[in-house]
Structures are given as structure tokens and as C-alpha cells.
Design an enzyme around this catalytic site. Structure first.
Site, PDB file in Angstrom:
ATOM      1  N   MET A 183       0.800  -1.216   0.000  1.00 42.53           N
ATOM      2  CA  MET A 183       0.000   0.000   0.000  1.00 42.53           C
ATOM      3  C   MET A 183       0.833   1.266   0.000  1.00 42.53           C
ATOM      4  SD  MET A 183      -3.062  -0.941   2.659  1.00 42.53           S
ATOM      5  CE  MET A 183      -3.521   0.791   2.751  1.00 42.53           C
ATOM      6  N   ASP A 185      -6.855  -8.528  12.207  1.00 41.03           N
ATOM      7  CA  ASP A 185      -5.680  -8.981  11.449  1.00 41.03           C
ATOM      8  C   ASP A 185      -4.510  -9.231  12.389  1.00 41.03           C
ATOM      9  OD1 ASP A 185      -4.323  -9.773   9.180  1.00 41.03           O
ATOM     10  OD2 ASP A 185      -3.673  -7.761   8.645  1.00 41.03           O
TER      11      ASP A 185
END
Length: 620
Positions: free
Chosen positions: A50, A163
Site C-alpha cells: 500500500m 488482522d
């Protein structure tokens, strides 16, 4: 040791893995520049899918910080932008020694979003496990107690990480040299604000996360994930830390998720026979790895308490395991699963769609129908949702499932009717919910052969909620007292503090402030035993205890409690939230009764000003 930041947010030692970690700093255009008018970029720590993470220095304060900048190619990617936005909102709302905090965020001169975070000098748990393999149980207890502390705080603030994995857990040291955990990367977190608005990355059926550490419900693409999905992920990481390998590993992501949903973890001594893992610790990990969320620890505090008990030489109370996955026809499931993958590939279905589709194939019909009901409820299709809930009840009654599972389906249907009652102000919906909770209680009692259980306590407590909504406060009080009594003698943990709070509300509605006071004091006592002391739950209990004392004209203590509630709410969630302002309003009313009119007026003016600001403020 020098470090760099990996794509998941962890720090890795450059000396150990140079081909992955070393970055050509001279090629980066941001090096030496100042972004946000105050952060000078010193060096590139790492790159990910990202964006990039930099070491920076605040030009005025001289403080070293880490800055994550979204890469230019991701600016056209709505998912990447949403993930970045969620990380900013989630992490900036949290302040805990075991969480990496976000202190600032904005846009670079090129329009790329950036986050300003704590700069942590440390190493990820992933690299420790790659280097050392299994860790000794004493170290695991020390580290995972901190992990539980950090996540318990996040959950109390309405943030579910979703996560948790070794690369998102950083090991560093405090100023005194003691080991300290830092949890990073809230990029796919689910945020539930205090007004119950939800902000999350996923849509129904989409799957985000790391398959080796995802809960079964996360693998199935459920949106209704709560704190228990993080509990499962923590257990996966703890299993790996104790044995040197994750509990479930397939040949690919889909096979790994299939194992998460359908297979039991190997005993720890089977995973690594050279290990000497305390049986009590293995039991705690296996309980947190239960497939059904209701069979796991019900809060991160419960898991932390068990770890603390083992550290002190104790042994946690054992609960009945619901190992349903051992009863399924495995060969048939594998065949159908493989066929589903083949058909999906032939039709050109994307990997993300397969992640969501494949696990649903193995659901029994009643569970698929319940899944449809929940999906229609989330989409606001209430008529369809009611039809599917009703069908799910019929199907599960015709199945071979236990009475406890049939009770669970009914509780989902009852929750739907309570939601409808809120939307429509309709007592008939509340009565339908009440009858379903009564059926659920009877089924669980039958399944447990009349032995007390946490599930029965929960269903009786929900009956109390229904009676409260119907204005039948005496029956509400009776139900809450019964729920507390059942929970006291049932194996496992339950939220006694919240039940005492609801009991206090019922006494207050019946104009019995003294009884309400006693209940709220019990709630505070219980909350202090099982939760972080300073949280919004405690603030709520302080507020209502102050109300009950005001009704008894015990103004001095009430004044003190309002102040305590205000300070907690202000520090945790700011001074413009509706809950904070409502506490101030009750406090102002008390001060007026105490003839402290000047102070009461100041508070009232503050409330008016901040309500105007809240109403006109654009969304973040």
C-alpha cells in the site's frame, strides 16, 4: 541491531534478511523533504503493497516518529483508501502502552494520505519465531498477557483488529529494559462508535485478513465479527509461539481457510514432541481455538485472566468443549470443496469470491438460511429477514443439531424482533422476542440436563430486557436476579457487572433508588475485578450510581461520581460525545439543587456550545 518496517507494519532486523529488507534510500523522492509543514523525512524504513514507512523528525519538537505514506498508484484504489482511512480512525482513537498510536494524519503536497505513528525500535514476533522457533511458556505468558491487555482496551473502545498475526506484533523494551509488546496495523479493523455506528472495510461475503490466523467466522465472510474473532487469532499466534508452527496450514489460502473452519488443531505435543507445555496453558489455547465463538473465551479480559492464573500457579476452570468438527463427514466435505474450487476457477470467479463462497458450501441448510437472514437484516430487508429467520428455526428443529444450537438460532430470531421493536416502537415485537428467549432458555436447560450454564444465564437476562421494555419492572428485576444467580454457579465466565447494571436500571425505573444504588455498586465492584479499571463501562456505572444517589439527596457523593464519570469519558472519547454531554447535563441539574448556580450555568453553556459544534461539524 538495525531495523526496517515490513509491509504488515512489523519491524525486521536488516542484518538477518538483507535481500528482503534493505531499501535503496537514495531513490525515494520524499527523503529530506518536510511533509505537513512539520515532519522531516530522514530515511526509508520499508515498503509494502500500500505504501512506504519512513523515519521522520518533528521539526519543532525534535521527536522521532514513523510516517506511513500511501503510494501514488493506490490513490485510485478505493479499497486501499478505505483501509488507510480506517487505520487512521481506529489507531488515532486508541491510547494504550501495548498499541502503536497514530498521532496525526493528513495529505502530502502530492495529495497522498499519510499517518504519523509512534516510532518503535524493535523486532516483529514473526522474525523472533523464524529465528528461534518455539518460545518457552514463561515468555509466552508474559508476552501474550500484554497482547490481551492491548486488545482488551481496543475492544472496550469499540475497535476489533481483525488482522492479528506475528508480523503485526512488535517486541521492544521499556525504559527499564522490560519486554514490551506493541500491536500495529489497524488497516482492516472494524470500528463501532459509541453511538453504535459501524465503520469497516469489508462488505458481506468479502474476506480480508491472513488465512493462517483468521477465525472460522472471518473465513466465512461474516460481517458480524466481534471481539471473539481477535481471541481466535491470538490463540493461533499463541499456538505458533508455543510449538513453532501455526495450528492450520494448507497448500494455499483456500485450503488453509477450509482447515480453520472444519478441522481440529493437533495437540501441541503432537506438533512438537520436544516441548514441555503446561497442560493448563494448552487447554486455554485450545479453548480459544474453538470453532464456535460461544465456546471460546467471551472477552479478551477472560483470556488474559486465565493466562494470569497460570502464571500464578493456578489452573483455569474447564468448560465443556463443543468439538462439532470431529462429527462431520470429512471425505465428503473435501470432495465437495475441491469440486467447488474447480467450478469456481472454470467460471472465472475471483479468489476473494472463492474465499467467501467455499466455506458456505459446507454449512448445513439451517445455517445457510440463518446466514441469509442476517444478510437481509443488514441490508434493511426486514420482511425477507423475518422469513429466513423463521425458516432457519424450522430447519434446525428438523436437523440433528443439539438443543443448544436450536436455542442459538432462536436467540438470533429474538434479537431481530428486539431490533424491530426499537424501530417501530411495537410491544408485540418485544413479546415475540420474549417468547423466543423463553424457548431458548428451556432448550439449553434440557440440553444441559438442568445444570446451570452461561447460555441459560444470557437468555434469562435477555428476558429481563424484554420485560424492561414492556414496563414490567418487577418481572424484569426477577429475571436479572435469576440470571445473576445462574451465572454465579455455572462453569465459565459471564458479564456480571453488566447484569447488575441492568438490574439497577430496572430498580430505578420502579422508583427504588436505594436498591438501584446497591446494584450499581455491585456493577462497579465486579467491573474492577474483570476489566481494565478506567474504561467507558466504569464511567457509565459511575453516572447511574450518581443518578440514584441524587434521587436520595446524597448530593456530595453524587457530585464526586459525576466528576469521575466526566473525567473518564472526556479522556477516553473527548468532550463532544453525546454520552459526555448527557453526564454534564445531569451534573448541572445536581449543582442547581446544591445552589451552585454559577457552576451549573457554566456547564449548561458548555453543553449548548458543544452541541452546536457537533451538529455543524462535517464528518471525518
Amino acid at each position: 541491531m538495525s531495523q526496517t518496517h515490513d509491509s504488515s507494519g512489523g519491524f525486521v532486523p536488516t542484518g538477518d534478511r538483507p535481500k528482503f529488507a534493505l531499501i535503496a534510500n537514495s531513490e525515494d523522492r520524499l527523503l529530506g523533504t518536510v511533509i505537513g509543514d512539520r515532519y522531516k523525512i530522514l530515511s526509508l524504513l520499508g515498503k509494502g503493497g500500500m505504501g512506504s514507512v519512513y523515519k521522520a523528525q518533528h521539526t519543532s519538537l525534535g521527536k522521532t516518529q514513523a510516517i506511513k505514506v500511501l503510494k501514488q498508484s493506490a490513490l485510485e484504489n478505493n479499497t486501499a483508501l478505505n483501509r488507510f482511512d480506517i487505520e487512521a480512525k481506529a489507531a488515532s482513537s486508541l491510547n494504550h502502552p501495548n498499541l502503536v498510536s497514530v498521532h496525526d494524519y493528513g495529505l502530502t503536497a502530492d495529495g497522498a494520505p499519510y499517518l504519523v505513528m509512534d516510532f518503535v525500535e524493535g523486532v516483529s514476533l514473526l522474525d523472533v519465531l523464524l529465528r528461534d522457533g518455539a518460545l518457552n511458556s514463561a515468555l509466552v505468558l508474559e508476552l501474550f498477557e500484554q497482547i490481551c491487555d492491548g486488545l482488551a482496551y481496543a475492544h472496550s473502545e469499540g475497535v476489533v483488529h481483525r488482522d492479528i498475526k506475528p508480523s503485526n506484533i512488535i517486541l521492544t523494551r521499556t525504559a527499564t529494559g522490560a519486554p514490551q509488546i506493541k500491536i500495529v496495523d489497524f488497516g482492516i479493523a472494524k470500528i463501532v462508535s459509541h453511538d453504535n455506528d459501524e465503520h469497516e472495510l469489508t462488505q458481506t461475503g468479502e474476506v480480508f485478513g491472513s488465512p493462517m490466523y483468521m477465525s472460522p467466522e472471518q473465513c466465512e465472510g461474516h460481517r458480524e465479527l466481534d471481539a471473539r474473532t481477535d481471541i481466535y487469532s491470538v490463540a493461533c499466534v499463541m499456538y505458533e509461539a508455543l510449538t513453532g508452527q501455526p495450528p492450520f496450514v494448507g497448500a494455499n489460502a483456500i485450503q488453509t481457510m477450509y482447515k480453520q473452519i472444519n478441522e481440529a488443531p493437533n495437540p501441541m505435543d503432537g506438533a512438537n514432541r520436544r516441548l514441555k507445555i503446561p497442560p493448563a496453558l494448552e487447554y486455554v489455547v485450545m479453548r480459544a481455538l474453538e470453532k464456535k465463538p460461544s465456546d471460546r473465551h467471551q472477552s479478551m479480559e477472560d483470556l488474559r485472566n486465565d493466562l494470569q492464573l497460570i502464571k500464578s500457579g493456578g489452573s483455569p476452570t474447564r468448560t465443556k468443549s463443543q468439538a462439532w468438527y470431529n462429527k462431520k463427514p470429512v471425505r465428503k466435505r473435501i470432495f465437495v470443496y475441491t469440486l467447488a474450487i474447480f467450478i469456481g476457477t472454470w467460471l472465472g470467479i475471483t479468489a476473494a469470491s472463492l474465499y467467501a463462497l467455499a466455506p458456505v458450501i459446507f454449512m448445513p441448510e439451517w445455517q445457510r438460511t440463518l446466514h441469509k437472514a442476517n444478510n437481509n437484516l443488514r441490508k434493511g430487508r426486514y420482511d425477507f429477514a423475518e422469513q429466513y429467520y423463521n425458516k432457519a428455526v424450522t430447519l434446525v428443529d428438523k436437523s440433528n443439531e443439539t438443543a443448544t444450537v436450536r436455542a442459538f438460532v432462536r436467540s438470533n430470531f429474538a434479537d431481530f424482533f428486539l431490533l424491530m421493536a426499537d424501530n417501530e416502537d411495537d410491544d408485540s415485537q418485544t413479546l415475540r422476542a420474549l417468547h423466543l428467549y423463553e424457548q431458548a432458555q428451556a432448550l439449553v436447560s434440557k440440553d444441559q440436563m438442568s445444570k446451570p450454564s452461561i447460555e441459560e444465564s444470557s437468555y434469562v437476562g435477555r428476558q429481563g430486557d424484554c420485560y424492561f421494555r414492556l414496563g414490567k419492572y418487577s418481572k424484569s428485576i426477577q429475571s436479572f436476579r435469576q440470571a445473576i444467580a445462574i451465572g454465579e454457579i455455572a462453569p465459565g465466565n459471564f458479564d456480571k457487572a453488566e447484569l447488575y447494571y441492568r438490574l439497577g436500571r430496572a430498580y430505578g425505573a420502579q422508583n427504588k433508588p436505594k436498591d438501584a444504588e446497591v446494584s450499581y455498586r455491585h456493577a462497579i465492584t465486579e467491573a474492577r475485578k474483570t476489566k481494565d479499571f478506567e474504561n467507558l463501562e466504569i464511567a457509565k456505572y459511575y453516572h447511574y450510581l450518581a443518578n440514584s444517589l441524587t434521587a436520595q439527596e446524597e448530593y456530595k457523593e453524587a457530585n464526586k461520581l459525576y466528576y469521575q464519570s466526566e473525567q473518564l469519558r472526556k479522556r477516553i472519547s473527548g468532550d463532544s460525545t453525546p454520552l459526555y454531554l448527557s453526564t454534564l447535563a445531569d451534573h448541572a441539574a445536581l449543582l442547581t439543587k446544591m445552589n451552585q448556580t454559577a457552576e451549573a450555568k457554566n456547564i449548561t453553556d458548555f453543553i449548548k456550545q458543544h452541541r452546536r459544534i457537533t451538529e455543524t461539524m462535517p464528518p471525518l
